[in-house]
Write an enzyme that holds these catalytic residues in place. Structure first.
Site, PDB file in Angstrom:
ATOM      1  CB  SER A  50       5.592  -6.112   8.317  1.00 35.77           C
ATOM      2  OG  SER A  50       4.883  -4.908   8.304  1.00 35.77           O
ATOM      3  NE  ARG A  99      -2.383  -0.453   3.602  1.00 42.67           N
ATOM      4  CZ  ARG A  99      -2.839   0.225   4.643  1.00 42.67           C
ATOM      5  NH1 ARG A  99      -3.968   0.900   4.556  1.00 42.67           N
ATOM      6  NH2 ARG A  99      -2.189   0.242   5.789  1.00 42.67           N
ATOM      7  CG  ASP A 116       3.564  -5.358  10.955  1.00 37.87           C
ATOM      8  OD1 ASP A 116       4.563  -5.572  11.653  1.00 37.87           O
ATOM      9  OD2 ASP A 116       2.875  -6.281  10.477  1.00 37.87           O
TER      10      ASP A 116
END
Length: 900
Positions: free
Chosen positions: A586, A522, A640
């Site tokens: 992450s 994203r 994350d």
């Protein structure tokens, strides 16, 4: 003339549909906990939960009490693939003094007959399981127990009503064991109707309804557990013994009962009871014909008005007479002969009229039986949520078997009243007693299966002591990761993030955020406002990362990321702006500062080359340079988990822990600088990214790893790594379930022992299916549909087992996650030096958010293992996007302060 006289016995389809609706309403009433006490149709749970599946085998005894004769049987069931069985039986009379005596005499008689049978078959010294067919209304609380509600069919034994008939039989058998050495294990109490269904179910696995139309009448069928209020649990199905003979005892059928029905009822042993049975069972059919003929004769409509003594004698016309008189193919000869025996001297017209009376009486019986049966079939169809039901009805009983037209009439009317049901009617061979043996065989199969399934799932059931041990080991590993001398070999890496502050509300501006951590990537634009109207606005776009890029070269991966950023900047019209950027990455990174992160190792299916040991921020900067279209100020590289903690920290200053329970599993928390030996300085706190997925890579939790965990680990992209994550994260739970299902199928406990091609495919059982299957709102029918989508053709029993497997795997994952989290909150409590700690955990991840039970089990485990910590769980709203922007904003604020 007869038609006019018996007009009220000829029931139209409209009347039958009305009877059907009334019966359906009574069924619902009987199934409800609050309404059952006043229901006439008692809907008694039989505790028979499964139909034969063809794998039953062994020798079984059965006894059958309920009709004019008592029967003892030996049934051999063969597991030969042909579903064959062999039956030997012996009939014994049921003398009047026994069926109307006292309970002890009745059960002693049953035990005597069984002993005689066992001696005749040389079975006296074998311990065999026994099924007891007891064809009277009983309330059962388990398969091998039944309290008699009331006697029917001319039985009137004293001292048995409201007592457990299995205990009474056990008592009688115990006496015989002491005297004669016979040893019998009563495993199941079965109604004759249930026995009929099970007998036919052995030959046809579609059979889910049993029907008796003989001396008495009754029906049973397989009901969804979720509809049976009287029994705990809502998984699977259970056979319900309707006891429909009492339908109408509350007056619901008074408008269709005739004067003859009332006369029969008044003259019976149980006036006002079993009114539906008295209208349709063979026990009363002959008497009904006699009363009609008597009245017609008295009124001069038959036999010139001459009434014989025989015609005035109760019981003189029996079912066999009615059956013989209705054999139209033999003309009037049977009718004339029977009437002559009754000292009636019929003319031809009399014989035709009597024959017609018999037809109307038996036709009404078939019609009423069809209406109630159609109600059951319609309920089954609606339970299954299908437009068209295909099912089999197992039938037994003298009326159905011996009457020349009864079966044909019944079938025709059922098909008319339930047009959306394709029904096969299967005649039960060897009666209900074979069914009792089948119930016993199924009960033994299920008990054996249960033991084997329990043995497979036992390693997933973690005791409180085991969970405490996991918590303590996690605490030890956390300390190893913080200490300078042990950090290098620690499995829990405890990576400093250089995030030293949480939002204070003064952050503002526009920020870009990148989020890479799964199969999607994203790009976000985040606008933060400060002051009284503080808010966060986000705009984002999702891009897929193809497998060939996930597992290609590092350069290809970062070029793909920069391509996605370019598309987003173009899309938002901000290509020229040099915005501060936070990069949520992450994967385990060793950071030297907030904007430098060296990849320790890939997880979650990523395998891009030339990345491990490299600074991912430098790789991103180089890819931006290669593209040479725009420039960005990369301020922070963020995990994350840290993003999740920061997002929740923006709302709740008490949030000091971030937890991800999704595709991967990880935790971060604010640690006191003085405890982080690998960094200089003792003042303040810093967020530590634990990377706890590697917990256990040194073998410290091998005692709780199962063969299935090892199988999943060996088949993964990183064998021997991230062992704790492989037991707790969404990416692997479905694969653990698949391995268990393969093992259970190999053992013949699932899917009829057939491993389908789809079940052999790694990754077919995604974790989202666990969430769907374990949903409390999902009926087993929907579970079966999910399994069918996966190419797994399952029975109802298979679906229950699959659901149980999913539950065991996800519960263990939540408990292990909870044990690890308990170690972290306890550490924070000790760091602060307080007796009781109040702390908030920010949580994100699909497993926590979407799984129906994971979050609850996790919270319960933390509470149990860290009782001095009051932990609030706060769901993060987009931690990896919004959190990255907030960290960038905080870092920018702190950088500006430093520069000033």
């Amino acid at each position: 003339q007869v038609d006019r006289y018996l007009y009220h016995m000829r029931l139209s389809d409209d009347v039958l549909l009305d009877v059907m609706a009334r019966f359906r309403a009574e069924m619902v009433k009987g199934l409800g906990r609050d309404t059952n006490p006043t229901a006439t149709v008692k809907m008694l749970p039989s505790f028979v939960r499964s139909l034969p599946d063809g794998s039953e085998k062994g020798d079984f005894l059965a006894v059958d009490l309920g009709g004019s004769q008592f029967r003892a049987l030996q049934v051999k069931v063969f597991d030969d693939g042909k579903q064959s069985s062999q039956l030997e039986s012996k009939f014994y009379p049921t003398p009047k003094e026994v069926i109307q005596g006292n309970g002890a005499e009745l059960f002693d008689y049953v035990a005597d007959c069984l002993l005689d049978f066992m001696e005749s078959k040389n079975l006296k010294h074998r311990r065999l399981p026994l099924g007891f067919t007891f064809s009277f209304p009983c309330r059962q609380t388990k398969l091998e127990e039944g309290v008699l509600l009331n006697w029917t069919k001319h039985f009137k034994v004293r001292g048995v009503q409201n007592t457990d008939v299995v205990s009474a039989l056990h008592k009688a058998l115990k006496k015989h064991k002491a005297s004669f050495g016979i040893d019998v294990d009563v495993m199941a109490l079965v109604n004759d109707t249930v026995g009929t269904m099970m007998t036919c179910g052995y030959d046809d696995q579609r059979c889910e309804v049993g029907l008796i139309i003989g001396t008495g009448t009754n029906a049973c069928y397989m009901e969804e557990m979720r509809h049976i209020d009287l029994v705990e649990g809502d998984e699977g199905r259970m056979c319900i013994n309707t006891e429909w003979g009492a339908f109408g005892d509350d007056g619901a059928l008074d408008d269709i009962r005739t004067e003859f029905d009332r006369e029969i009822d008044l003259g019976s042993l149980n006036p006002g009871k079993q009114l539906f049975e008295k209208m349709i069972s063979s026990l009363y059919l002959g008497e009904l014909v006699r009363l009609i003929l008597l009245k017609m004769t008295k009124e001069g409509l038959l036999f010139n008005g001459k009434v014989s003594t025989a015609l005035c004698t109760k019981g003189k016309i029996e079912l066999r007479h009615v059956v013989a008189m209705e054999k139209y193919k033999e003309g009037l000869s049977n009718t004339k002969e029977i009437l002559t025996e009754l000292n009636l001297f019929p003319s031809e017209e009399d014989c035709i009229a009597v024959q017609h009376v018999c037809t109307i009486v038996s036709f009404r019986s078939a019609n009423l039986c069809a209406a109630a049966l159609a109600a059951i079939l319609t309920r089954l169809r609606e339970n299954k949520k299908v437009l068209r039901l295909r099912t089999t009805v197992g039938i037994d009983g003298t009326l159905y078997k011996t009457h020349p037209q009864y079966a044909k009439r019944l079938h025709k009317v059922v098909r008319r009243l339930a047009p959306n049901c394709d029904v096969r009617f299967l005649l039960s061979t060897n009666g209900s007693a074979r069914g009792a043996a089948m119930v016993t065989a199924v009960a033994r199969r299920l008990a054996t299966q249960r033991k084997r399934i329990d043995a497979v799932l036992a390693p997933f059931l973690l005791s409180l002591d085991t969970l405490r041990e996991v918590k303590n080991k996690m605490r030890t590993e956390l300390e190893y990761g913080l200490k300078r001398e042990t950090q290098g070999s620690a499995t829990v890496k405890m990576l400093p993030t250089y995030v030293c502050g949480t939002p204070d509300g003064t952050e503002k501006g526009k920020f870009l955020a990148l989020d890479l951590g799964g199969t999607n990537f994203r790009v976000l634009l985040v606008k933060i406002r400060s002051g009284r109207r503080k808010s966060v606005q986000m705009y984002n776009k999702i891009f897929a990362i193809p497998l060939e890029i996930m597992q290609g070269t590092g350069e290809e991966l970062f070029d793909h990321i920069v391509q996605c950023i370019a598309d987003f900047l173009e899309y938002m019209g901000i290509k020229g702006a040099r915005l501060p950027l936070g990069f949520t990455f992450s994967f385990p990174c060793r950071q030297a500062s907030i904007d430098k992160g060296t990849l320790v190792g890939w997880t979650k299916g990523f395998k891009a080359t030339d990345c491990e040991g490299e600074d991912v921020v430098d790789m991103l900067r180089e890819a931006i340079k290669r593209r040479n279209e725009f420039d960005l100020d990369i301020v922070a590289v963020v995990n994350d988990t840290v993003g999740t903690m920061m997002t929740c920290g923006y709302e709740d200053p008490n949030c000091e822990i971030g937890l991800i329970a999704g595709t991967g599993s990880n935790v971060c928390y604010m640690e006191d600088m003085k405890n982080i030996e690998i960094l200089e300085g003792n003042e303040g706190k810093m967020c530590i990214n634990t990377e706890w997925g590697g917990f256990g890579d040194n073998g410290c939790i091998d005692n709780i790893r199962t063969e299935y965990d090892k199988e999943v680990d060996e088949g993964s992209l990183n064998p021997g790594k991230q062992r704790y994550e492989k037991m707790t994260s969404g990416m692997y739970l479905g694969e653990i379930v698949r391995q268990i299902l393969i093992d259970l199928t190999k053992q013949g406990l699932l899917f009829r022992g057939q491993i389908s091609e789809s079940l052999r495919k790694r990754g077919i059982f995604e974790t989202k299916f666990l969430s769907q299957i374990e949903s409390d709102r999902l009926a087993l029918l929907q579970v079966r549909r999910i399994l069918q989508q996966l190419g797994l053709d399952s029975t109802c029993e298979d679906s229950i087992i699959v659901k149980e497997v999913c539950g065991a795997v996800s519960r263990r994952a939540a408990q292990l996650c909870g044990a690890g989290l308990a170690a972290i909150v306890e550490k924070r409590r000790e760091n602060r030096g307080v007796e009781h700690l109040q702390i908030t955990v920010g949580v994100d991840g699909t497993l926590y958010k979407l799984h129906p039970h994971f979050s609850r089990v996790l919270r319960e485990t933390v509470k149990e293992l860290a009782p001095q910590c009051d932990v609030t769980f706060m769901l993060s709203e987009d931690g990896s996007g919004k959190g990255a922007a907030l960290i960038t904003a905080v870092a920018k604020r702190l950088r500006n302060v430093g520069e000033n």
